[in-house]
Design a protein around this motif. Structure first.
Motif, PDB file in Angstrom:
ATOM      1  N   ALA A 187     -12.002 -20.273 -25.207  1.00 20.34           N
ATOM      2  CA  ALA A 187     -13.218 -20.599 -24.728  1.00 20.34           C
ATOM      3  C   ALA A 187     -13.837 -18.934 -25.571  1.00 20.34           C
ATOM      4  CB  ALA A 187     -13.880 -20.489 -23.910  1.00 20.34           C
TER       5      ALA A 187
ATOM      6  N   GLU B 160     -13.100 -22.747 -11.204  1.00 18.06           N
ATOM      7  CA  GLU B 160     -14.826 -22.796 -11.673  1.00 18.06           C
ATOM      8  C   GLU B 160     -14.847 -21.749 -11.551  1.00 18.06           C
ATOM      9  OE1 GLU B 160     -16.689 -25.529  -9.177  1.00 18.06           O
ATOM     10  OE2 GLU B 160     -15.196 -27.163  -9.014  1.00 18.06           O
ATOM     11  N   TRP B 161     -15.051 -21.322 -12.725  1.00 19.23           N
ATOM     12  CA  TRP B 161     -15.831 -19.480 -12.963  1.00 19.23           C
ATOM     13  C   TRP B 161     -17.400 -19.338 -12.186  1.00 19.23           C
ATOM     14  CZ3 TRP B 161     -20.503 -18.842 -15.580  1.00 19.23           C
ATOM     15  CH2 TRP B 161     -21.120 -19.361 -16.209  1.00 19.23           C
TER      16      TRP B 161
ATOM     17  N   GLU C  82     -18.543 -22.274 -21.825  1.00 21.98           N
ATOM     18  CA  GLU C  82     -18.183 -23.840 -20.925  1.00 21.98           C
ATOM     19  C   GLU C  82     -18.743 -24.665 -21.603  1.00 21.98           C
ATOM     20  OE1 GLU C  82     -18.864 -25.097 -16.198  1.00 21.98           O
ATOM     21  OE2 GLU C  82     -20.531 -24.108 -17.403  1.00 21.98           O
ATOM     22  N   ARG C  83     -19.909 -25.348 -22.356  1.00 19.55           N
ATOM     23  CA  ARG C  83     -20.968 -26.135 -22.890  1.00 19.55           C
ATOM     24  C   ARG C  83     -19.819 -26.054 -24.239  1.00 19.55           C
ATOM     25  NH1 ARG C  83     -24.858 -26.353 -27.101  1.00 19.55           N
ATOM     26  NH2 ARG C  83     -25.795 -28.770 -26.617  1.00 19.55           N
TER      27      ARG C  83
ATOM     28  N   GLY D  73     -22.086 -19.483 -19.608  1.00 15.13           N
ATOM     29  CA  GLY D  73     -22.514 -20.923 -19.703  1.00 15.13           C
ATOM     30  C   GLY D  73     -22.628 -21.288 -21.017  1.00 15.13           C
TER      31      GLY D  73
ATOM     32  N   ARG E  30     -20.650 -17.812 -11.721  1.00 11.61           N
ATOM     33  CA  ARG E  30     -22.181 -17.360 -12.036  1.00 11.61           C
ATOM     34  C   ARG E  30     -22.595 -16.656 -11.958  1.00 11.61           C
ATOM     35  NH1 ARG E  30     -25.542 -20.476 -15.410  1.00 11.61           N
ATOM     36  NH2 ARG E  30     -24.311 -22.476 -16.225  1.00 11.61           N
TER      37      ARG E  30
ATOM     38  N   THR F 111     -16.545 -27.986 -24.054  1.00 15.36           N
ATOM     39  CA  THR F 111     -17.005 -29.075 -23.986  1.00 15.36           C
ATOM     40  C   THR F 111     -17.629 -30.392 -25.334  1.00 15.36           C
ATOM     41  OG1 THR F 111     -17.691 -29.254 -22.070  1.00 15.36           O
ATOM     42  CG2 THR F 111     -18.261 -30.959 -22.830  1.00 15.36           C
TER      43      THR F 111
ATOM     44  N   SER G 171     -11.997 -25.372 -27.132  1.00 17.91           N
ATOM     45  CA  SER G 171     -11.314 -26.256 -25.948  1.00 17.91           C
ATOM     46  C   SER G 171      -9.596 -24.940 -25.301  1.00 17.91           C
ATOM     47  CB  SER G 171     -10.691 -28.027 -25.577  1.00 17.91           C
ATOM     48  OG  SER G 171      -9.880 -27.354 -26.738  1.00 17.91           O
TER      49      SER G 171
END
Length: 473
Positions: free
Chosen positions: A46, A97-98, A21-22, A18, A100, A25, A43
């Motif tokens: 990653a 969408e990855w 992903e953060r 995560g 989890r 953003t 961006s």
């Protein structure tokens, strides 16, 4: 209160995935990776993945991707894509969408020990353990948001002690290089205003030895060193140059640093040599660890906190590995039923609660019934002005059982010391039984890919030398 139970909203599995992903953003337009003239943002990229060329036979991966590597032959377990990283990313689905992990205890990472004392072992870490390791490391090292991090530590070495993921958590800029080279390091520090870097003590030694004609750094660079006990002399020289050194301790089995020499403000008043001596200790447990102790191997009881009584360092906490891959015997030997991980490192506990490594259990030299710390002998050898690198191992001896054998590489000096001169130098600073009885000069000491000296290899050389005809007294 009894009827309250966890819900899907507050029980999502912990995972460092995560962080990426953060970062995309929060720090999307900020540089993430810089290598020569190439720069990626958070961006656009990653994470950059290595092409992996080798897996030990017992792993048997279902799929191994080799990207544009013509020197590696595909096997039955490999699939080759004649493609670049960039073109692979461009073919991806931006709306994907990855997924989890379903369970935070699921294995996430397989790391291999460096093999300095024995054959490498496959260490399995979970999503949960890696998550704790990363946040714990950032907190303990006081890493701010958006640091400029220079990769002088190999990423494959315990995931760069967790900072390959940690830099995503804080939106750092990763300055990359192909290999360690002191001139390049100093150039990149100045060019990119580097704020942080990691490395084993051998890295600090290389930097300080190269710096004879260099001025101190324009701005402080925070260095986290671990991997082996750093001689106080090296720490002192590094601090003089402007490196702010933090000393920690960890293993592949802990996923990163779990013990650090937490610095106290009152220690700043001490002379430089005393500060270096204090910083050479490994320290106390980090916030994320549950407990750290030094115990007697026979009784399992804590040793006296006198800085003299030697025992084995044991750990307990969420950062520990799940176990060794396909090695239940090895796993059960170190992860005991009473809830401790036995590290194999021998150390002492000081009266102030700070732990200090004395040696790996396999590196302890037993001479005439006395347990001898190779680390203490090496620390003295590093104070000799001609010594560049030092490693001490056991050599067989018919009378004493074992005696210290010192392997040295020397600095480029016009006057090289003799074996006798090195022995006399140690004799003036060490107890008689700790003085090396044999000195071997080499152009360079053998090292692992992470820069640690391969004592396992040196022990084999010393063993092959056999016992001396007459043991020198």
């Amino acid at each position: 209160m009894d009827q309250l139970k966890p819900s899907p909203a507050n029980s999502s599995p912990l995972t460092p995935l995560g962080f990426l992903e953060r970062a995309a953003t929060v720090y999307g337009d900020c540089p993430s990776v810089v290598y020569n003239t190439t720069t990626y943002t958070w961006s656009s990229r990653a994470l950059i993945l290595e092409a992996i060329s080798f897996f030990p036979p017992h792993i048997k991966p279902p799929l191994l991707i080799l990207i544009t590597d013509d020197q590696v032959s595909p096997s039955s377990d490999t699939v080759r894509f004649h493609d670049t990283y960039e073109s692979m990313v461009e073919k991806g689905d931006p709306k994907f969408e990855w997924v989890r992990p379903e369970n935070e205890w699921d294995p996430m990472i397989l790391n291999y020990t460096s093999g300095t004392t024995s054959a490498p072992k496959g260490v399995v870490h979970t999503h949960r353990g890696t998550f704790f390791t990363i946040l714990d490391g950032l907190l303990d090292w006081s890493v701010p948001k958006q640091p400029v991090y220079l990769w002088t530590l190999a990423m494959f070495h315990v995931n760069g002690w967790g900072f390959s993921w940690g830099m995503a958590a804080v939106g750092g800029t990763n300055i990359c290089l192909r290999k360690f080279d002191a001139p390049i390091i100093y150039r990149l520090i100045e060019k990119h205003n580097v704020t942080h870097m990691c490395g084993a003590p051998v890295v600090l030694n290389m930097l300080t030895n190269y710096s004879n004609n260099l001025k101190p750094l324009k701005s402080p660079v925070h260095v986290l060193t671990a991997g082996s006990p750093p001689p106080a002399t090296i720490l002192l020289k590094a601090e003089i140059l402007g490196f702010v050194v933090t000393h920690g301790y960890g293993l592949t089995e802990t996923g990163g640093i779990v013990v650090s020499c937490a610095w106290k403000k009152q220690w700043n008043k001490f002379p430089a040599t005393e500060k270096a001596r204090l910083k050479a200790r490994q320290g106390v447990r980090t916030i994320g660890m549950t407990k750290v102790d030094v115990v007697n191997k026979e009784t399992g009881m804590s040793v006296k906190r006198d800085g003299l009584s030697i025992g084995e360092i044991v750990l307990r906490g969420p950062c520990l590995m799940l176990g060794y891959l396909k090695d239940p015997v090895g796993t059960s030997k170190c992860l005991t039923k009473n809830g401790w991980f036995f590290t194999g490192d021998m150390g002492v506990m000081h009266p102030d609660g700070y732990m200090e490594i004395k040696d790996r259990s396999k590196d302890v030299i037993i001479s005439g019934g006395e347990n001898l710390s190779s680390v203490e002998v090496e620390s003295v050898l590093y104070t000799h002005p001609a010594v560049n690198e030092a490693a001490v191992v056991a050599r067989p001896d018919e009378y004493w059982g074992e005696t210290p054998c010192a392997f040295l590489s020397l600095k480029e000096l016009t006057q090289k010391p003799s074996e006798k001169e090195i022995i006399e130098f140690c004799r003036a600073k060490l107890p008689h039984y700790m003085v090396p009885k044999t000195v071997v000069f080499k152009d360079e000491l053998p090292k692992t890919s992470t820069g640690k000296i391969r004592k396992f290899e040196l022990r084999q050389i010393a063993k092959a030398m056999g016992a001396p005809t007459i043991s020198r007294i």
